[in-house]
Design an enzyme around this catalytic site. Structure first.
Site, PDB file in Angstrom:
ATOM      1  N   ASP A  11     -26.478  -4.603  67.606  1.00  0.00           N
ATOM      2  CA  ASP A  11     -26.914  -3.491  66.763  1.00  0.00           C
ATOM      3  C   ASP A  11     -27.800  -2.814  67.483  1.00  0.00           C
ATOM      4  O   ASP A  11     -28.472  -3.819  68.360  1.00  0.00           O
ATOM      5  CB  ASP A  11     -27.077  -3.717  65.336  1.00  0.00           C
ATOM      6  N   ASP A  13     -30.635  -0.016  66.480  1.00  0.00           N
ATOM      7  CA  ASP A  13     -31.690   0.236  65.682  1.00  0.00           C
ATOM      8  C   ASP A  13     -32.176  -0.655  64.819  1.00  0.00           C
ATOM      9  O   ASP A  13     -31.361  -1.200  63.670  1.00  0.00           O
ATOM     10  CB  ASP A  13     -31.340   1.587  64.811  1.00  0.00           C
ATOM     11  N   THR A 106     -23.197   0.448  67.659  1.00  0.00           N
ATOM     12  CA  THR A 106     -24.354   1.218  66.640  1.00  0.00           C
ATOM     13  C   THR A 106     -23.575   2.013  65.560  1.00  0.00           C
ATOM     14  O   THR A 106     -22.623   2.460  65.935  1.00  0.00           O
ATOM     15  CB  THR A 106     -25.286   1.957  67.459  1.00  0.00           C
ATOM     16  N   SER A 107     -24.280   2.289  64.661  1.00  0.00           N
ATOM     17  CA  SER A 107     -23.667   3.397  63.529  1.00  0.00           C
ATOM     18  C   SER A 107     -24.077   4.546  63.709  1.00  0.00           C
ATOM     19  O   SER A 107     -23.815   5.599  63.231  1.00  0.00           O
ATOM     20  CB  SER A 107     -24.132   2.943  62.021  1.00  0.00           C
ATOM     21  N   LYS A 137     -19.710   0.237  59.787  1.00  0.00           N
ATOM     22  CA  LYS A 137     -20.036  -0.888  59.210  1.00  0.00           C
ATOM     23  C   LYS A 137     -20.249  -0.628  57.553  1.00  0.00           C
ATOM     24  O   LYS A 137     -20.710   0.288  57.400  1.00  0.00           O
ATOM     25  CB  LYS A 137     -21.485  -1.338  59.894  1.00  0.00           C
ATOM     26  N   ASP A 162     -29.743  -6.710  62.010  1.00  0.00           N
ATOM     27  CA  ASP A 162     -30.744  -6.679  61.319  1.00  0.00           C
ATOM     28  C   ASP A 162     -30.633  -6.084  59.960  1.00  0.00           C
ATOM     29  O   ASP A 162     -31.303  -6.330  58.957  1.00  0.00           O
ATOM     30  CB  ASP A 162     -32.200  -5.681  61.782  1.00  0.00           C
TER      31      ASP A 162
END
Length: 216
Positions: A11, A13, A106-107, A137, A162
């Site tokens: 991931d 961020d 990443t989202s 996700k 995270d």
């Protein structure tokens, strides 16, 4: 504990970089523009989800495309304002890996992810963003797509996250999960391994893959 992997999926961020200050600034401004109250925001799961899903929970469907574009614009424009910084251990850990053995999943949109990564000098060979998937996700689709692009069996992949939503996605993809307690308390994170950040880990590249260990 040693984890053996053929591919490492990160991931961005909260895992590789911190963008919390930027996110707070931009989403607060966005919420004001669209009349979203703090109470409404508090009822929505934010971290680790795509902007289109978050906005879809807050606004009528006909406003979503315009509103998503607006928050993306705000976040991209905020990057040069100190909106992103490397988290401890990121540089050394990534530098120890072959470029074709890891990806960022990443989202964020591709435009925003690339802006944040470029600002800190990270240029992944493989990047999966919200633009590449139909379900973000905690659905496993983003991580399964990353495994396919790297040509690796999902069972041989390790996910670094995270956020609970990202960890659920990794588990659903059948991957080993490593949680970084950078944005959530360790007890809130359900993973095969929980550490404070990437500085707690080392990676050793071998002919059989990558061995990930907790530093003593």
């Amino acid at each position: 504990m040693t984890i053996h992997a053929h591919a490492l999926l990160f991931d961005n961020d909260g895992t590789l970089v911190s963008s919390l200050d930027s996110v707070e600034r931009c989403w607060t401004r966005w919420a004001g523009e669209y009349g979203i109250t703090a109470e409404q925001f508090g009822r929505v799961e934010l971290h680790g989800r795509t902007a289109v899903e978050i906005v879809g929970d807050l606004l009528p469907a006909h406003l979503v495309p315009e509103a998503v574009a607006r928050v993306e614009q705000l976040e991209v424009e905020d990057v040069p304002n100190g909106g992103v910084r490397l988290l401890p251990g990121t540089r050394d850990f990534l530098d120890s890996l072959p470029a074709d053995r890891w990806a960022v999943v990443t989202s964020a949109t591709g435009r925003l992810a690339e802006a944040r990564l470029d600002a800190v000098g990270i240029r992944p060979k493989s990047l999966i963003s919200a633009d590449d998937v139909t379900r973000g996700k905690p659905d496993p689709e983003p991580y399964l797509l990353a495994a396919r692009r790297l040509g690796v069996d999902p069972a041989r992949c390790v996910v670094f996250e995270d956020a609970p939503a990202g960890l659920r996605a990794g588990r659903a993809a059948g991957m080993t999960t490593v949680a970084l307690a950078t944005t959530h308390r360790a007890q809130e994170l359900d993973a095969d391994l929980v550490v404070k950040d990437l500085s707690a880990l080392s990676a050793l590249v071998t002919p059989a893959g990558v061995e990930i260990a907790v530093r003593r």
